[in-house]
Write a protein that holds these residues in place. Structure first.
Motif, mmCIF file in Angstrom:
data_model
loop_
_atom_site.group_PDB
_atom_site.id
_atom_site.type_symbol
_atom_site.label_atom_id
_atom_site.label_comp_id
_atom_site.label_asym_id
_atom_site.label_seq_id
_atom_site.Cartn_x
_atom_site.Cartn_y
_atom_site.Cartn_z
ATOM 1 N N THR A 41 -34.714 5.019 -50.604
ATOM 2 C CA THR A 41 -35.640 4.124 -51.969
ATOM 3 C C THR A 41 -36.464 4.320 -51.854
ATOM 4 O O THR A 41 -36.959 3.016 -50.352
ATOM 5 N N VAL A 42 -37.905 4.986 -52.734
ATOM 6 C CA VAL A 42 -38.992 5.009 -51.595
ATOM 7 C C VAL A 42 -40.234 4.308 -52.813
ATOM 8 O O VAL A 42 -40.385 4.646 -53.009
ATOM 9 N N LEU A 43 -40.752 3.183 -52.398
ATOM 10 C CA LEU A 43 -42.120 2.263 -52.933
ATOM 11 C C LEU A 43 -43.163 3.551 -52.333
ATOM 12 O O LEU A 43 -43.865 3.055 -51.556
ATOM 13 N N GLY A 44 -44.036 4.408 -53.819
ATOM 14 C CA GLY A 44 -45.397 4.709 -53.094
ATOM 15 C C GLY A 44 -46.089 3.687 -53.777
ATOM 16 O O GLY A 44 -46.163 3.366 -54.882
ATOM 17 N N ILE A 45 -47.593 4.085 -53.243
ATOM 18 C CA ILE A 45 -48.795 3.248 -52.925
ATOM 19 C C ILE A 45 -49.942 4.273 -53.454
ATOM 20 O O ILE A 45 -49.882 4.683 -52.028
ATOM 21 N N GLU A 46 -50.642 4.415 -53.690
ATOM 22 C CA GLU A 46 -52.117 5.201 -53.783
ATOM 23 C C GLU A 46 -53.342 4.554 -54.105
ATOM 24 O O GLU A 46 -53.543 3.552 -55.740
ATOM 25 N N SER A 47 -54.247 4.823 -53.180
ATOM 26 C CA SER A 47 -55.761 3.880 -54.082
ATOM 27 C C SER A 47 -56.284 4.430 -52.782
ATOM 28 O O SER A 47 -57.549 3.629 -52.162
ATOM 29 N N SER A 48 -56.335 5.783 -52.849
ATOM 30 C CA SER A 48 -57.469 6.485 -51.866
ATOM 31 C C SER A 48 -59.001 6.346 -52.177
ATOM 32 O O SER A 48 -59.982 7.224 -51.700
ATOM 33 N N CYS A 49 -59.172 6.415 -54.195
ATOM 34 C CA CYS A 49 -60.172 6.443 -54.842
ATOM 35 C C CYS A 49 -60.414 5.545 -55.616
ATOM 36 O O CYS A 49 -60.948 4.523 -55.622
ATOM 37 N N ASP A 50 -60.701 6.448 -57.255
ATOM 38 C CA ASP A 50 -60.699 4.832 -58.339
ATOM 39 C C ASP A 50 -59.496 4.699 -58.687
ATOM 40 O O ASP A 50 -59.711 4.895 -60.006
ATOM 41 N N GLU A 51 -58.038 5.869 -58.836
ATOM 42 C CA GLU A 51 -57.145 5.125 -59.282
ATOM 43 C C GLU A 51 -56.753 4.594 -58.259
ATOM 44 O O GLU A 51 -55.605 4.218 -57.324
ATOM 45 N N THR A 52 -55.839 3.053 -58.934
ATOM 46 C CA THR A 52 -54.357 2.219 -57.952
ATOM 47 C C THR A 52 -53.017 2.480 -58.573
ATOM 48 O O THR A 52 -52.733 2.692 -59.883
ATOM 49 N N ILE B 214 -41.746 2.257 -47.399
ATOM 50 C CA ILE B 214 -42.730 1.880 -48.121
ATOM 51 C C ILE B 214 -43.654 2.681 -47.655
ATOM 52 O O ILE B 214 -43.989 2.957 -46.506
ATOM 53 N N ALA B 215 -43.877 3.893 -48.737
ATOM 54 C CA ALA B 215 -45.271 4.700 -48.152
ATOM 55 C C ALA B 215 -47.087 4.921 -48.564
ATOM 56 O O ALA B 215 -46.218 4.348 -49.836
ATOM 57 N N CYS C 142 -50.963 16.302 -61.435
ATOM 58 C CA CYS C 142 -51.781 16.675 -60.558
ATOM 59 C C CYS C 142 -52.643 15.713 -60.026
ATOM 60 O O CYS C 142 -53.291 16.236 -58.852
ATOM 61 N N THR C 143 -53.312 14.828 -61.276
ATOM 62 C CA THR C 143 -54.674 13.725 -60.331
ATOM 63 C C THR C 143 -53.674 12.696 -59.814
ATOM 64 O O THR C 143 -53.008 13.252 -59.132
ATOM 65 N N ASP C 144 -54.895 12.223 -58.521
ATOM 66 C CA ASP C 144 -54.122 10.966 -58.239
ATOM 67 C C ASP C 144 -52.997 9.977 -58.756
ATOM 68 O O ASP C 144 -53.507 9.372 -59.669
ATOM 69 N N ASN C 145 -51.855 9.987 -58.115
ATOM 70 C CA ASN C 145 -50.937 9.578 -58.660
ATOM 71 C C ASN C 145 -49.890 9.059 -57.471
ATOM 72 O O ASN C 145 -50.259 9.342 -55.840
ATOM 73 N N ALA C 146 -49.214 7.662 -57.573
ATOM 74 C CA ALA C 146 -48.304 7.249 -56.694
ATOM 75 C C ALA C 146 -46.905 8.367 -56.434
ATOM 76 O O ALA C 146 -46.566 8.449 -55.079
ATOM 77 N N ALA C 147 -46.729 8.940 -57.132
ATOM 78 C CA ALA C 147 -45.025 8.925 -57.220
ATOM 79 C C ALA C 147 -45.591 10.714 -55.978
ATOM 80 O O ALA C 147 -44.144 11.126 -55.324
ATOM 81 N N MET C 148 -47.000 11.090 -56.001
ATOM 82 C CA MET C 148 -47.027 12.133 -54.807
ATOM 83 C C MET C 148 -46.824 11.584 -53.928
ATOM 84 O O MET C 148 -45.953 12.268 -52.847
ATOM 85 N N ILE C 149 -46.620 10.489 -53.375
ATOM 86 C CA ILE C 149 -46.969 9.399 -51.748
ATOM 87 C C ILE C 149 -45.681 9.203 -52.003
ATOM 88 O O ILE C 149 -45.303 9.474 -51.741
ATOM 89 N N ALA C 150 -44.676 8.875 -53.045
ATOM 90 C CA ALA C 150 -43.554 8.695 -52.907
ATOM 91 C C ALA C 150 -42.336 9.923 -52.516
ATOM 92 O O ALA C 150 -41.662 9.575 -51.760
ATOM 93 N N VAL C 151 -43.040 11.255 -52.581
ATOM 94 C CA VAL C 151 -41.835 11.852 -52.306
ATOM 95 C C VAL C 151 -42.124 12.610 -51.329
ATOM 96 O O VAL C 151 -41.433 13.079 -50.583
ATOM 97 N N THR C 152 -43.528 12.335 -51.134
ATOM 98 C CA THR C 152 -43.998 12.917 -49.392
ATOM 99 C C THR C 152 -43.314 11.391 -48.673
ATOM 100 O O THR C 152 -43.207 11.929 -47.827
ATOM 101 N N GLY C 153 -43.654 10.100 -48.547
ATOM 102 C CA GLY C 153 -42.605 9.489 -48.003
ATOM 103 C C GLY C 153 -41.369 9.634 -48.009
ATOM 104 O O GLY C 153 -40.997 9.838 -46.784
ATOM 105 N N ALA C 154 -40.902 10.199 -48.901
ATOM 106 C CA ALA C 154 -38.583 10.904 -48.392
ATOM 107 C C ALA C 154 -38.733 11.815 -47.484
ATOM 108 O O ALA C 154 -37.619 11.631 -46.976
ATOM 109 N N LEU C 155 -40.022 12.266 -47.935
ATOM 110 C CA LEU C 155 -39.897 13.858 -46.781
ATOM 111 C C LEU C 155 -40.052 13.542 -45.504
ATOM 112 O O LEU C 155 -39.594 14.067 -44.828
#
Length: 330
Positions: A2-13, A74-75, A296-309
């Protein structure tokens, strides 16, 4: 896992929870403050992240019905992006890592756009990815997990950047990409033949010439003409950009011989691009992967799945990881 993903690279928290092959939550807090400036203001973006990150992470955990104790790792987006924004997310993730005694995983934001496809599609290799976003346009051959070979990239503006800059010339709201896409559906792509730079040359991209061409065209025709034919102009712009993207992708397929292709990044939500690449994949017998719009746009799901990989491969980081503003080849 179970991975928590956090994304803050631009203007989406954003924060998301991935568990045992599924996204349990995917929360995105957008920053409307930038609309009045026609683009992202870095200092305002980092301040907004400070205000919303804990609330966003809490919401993601609550929606997933998962406690911090149940998180295995935590990814967090490490870069590329705005340095101030990245520092907020990375510092917050480090704090959680220390307080909860959980391992931390730094994630390349651009890689995550690609691997977002594996949220909804079977994990297959090798594949060819066309990554099209506000800051990046590149063609990447992936022969196995995290083994990437960049075949082509933009020499100036990225595709998403071109959409936004042209949208500003047309007095459209920011971000202009989705607006142009919406207006294009009512217009004629053949209304005006805007340049398709480097379409017959190699695998690199160039979109700055298109932006200049639209500037001269609108200045010559005048505001009244532009407003009267706005849908057609938007469709013609979309046609020019997506033609180049589709041709380069096709050329990359022939070069590599892959049978699996994917679109990734914010511009992969563009309906004209999806249609053109979909038709191409059907004709060539290719397996096409495109994320749902929410991925497609900036999101934390993509961070979480990549972290899991990465966790699956044993690729963890420590508290010494630092953010990077510019893209690092992986």
């Amino acid at each position: 896992m179970t991975v928590l993903g956090i994304e803050s690279s631009c203007d989406e928290t954003a924060a998301a929870v991935w568990s045992d092959g599924s996204i349990l939550s995917n929360i995105i807090a957008s920053q409307a403050i930038h609309e009045q400036f026609g683009g992202v203001v870095p200092e305002l973006a980092s301040r907004a992240h400070h205000k919303t990150i804990w609330k966003t992470v809490n919401q993601a955990l609550e929606e997933a019905q998962v406690s911090l104790d149940e998180i295995d790792a935590i990814a967090v987006a490490q870069g590329p992006g705005l340095m101030g924004s990245l520092l907020v997310g990375l510092s917050f993730a480090k704090g959680l890592s220390i307080s909860q005694e959980k391992p931390i995983i730094g994630v390349n934001h651009i890689d995550a756009h690609m691997y977002a496809n594996f949220i909804e599609h079977e994990e297959v290799y090798p594949f060819l990815a066309l990554i099209v976003s506000g800051g990046h346009t590149r063609l990447v051959h992936v022969d196995k997990l995290f083994s990437h070979n960049v075949l082509g990239k933009t020499r100036d503006d990225a595709a998403g950047e071109a959409f936004d800059k042209i949208g500003k010339l047309l007095n459209l709201d920011y971000p202009a990409g989705p607006v142009i896409d919406k207006l294009s559906k009512k217009g004629d792509p053949g209304f005006h033949d805007f340049p398709r730079s480097m379409i017959n040359k190699g695998l690199d991209f160039s979109f700055s010439g298109l932006k200049t061409s639209v500037l001269y065209y609108t200045q010559e025709k005048g505001d009244a003409f532009v407003q009267e034919h706005l849908n057609d102009i938007c469709a013609s712009v979309s046609g020019a950009i997506t033609d180049v993207l589709q041709v380069k992708l096709k050329r990359g397929v022939k070069k590599t011989g892959v049978k699996n292709i994917m679109l990734a990044g914010g511009v992969s939500a563009n309906s004209m691009l999806r249609d053109k690449v979909g038709m191409m994949a059907q004709k060539m017998g290719l397996n096409l992967m495109i994320p749902s719009s929410q991925y497609c746009t900036d999101n934390a799901a993509m961070i979480a799945v990549t972290g899991a990989l990465k966790a699956r491969e044993g690729h963890y980081d420590d508290l010494h990881i630092k953010p990077f503003a510019r893209l690092q080849e992986s």
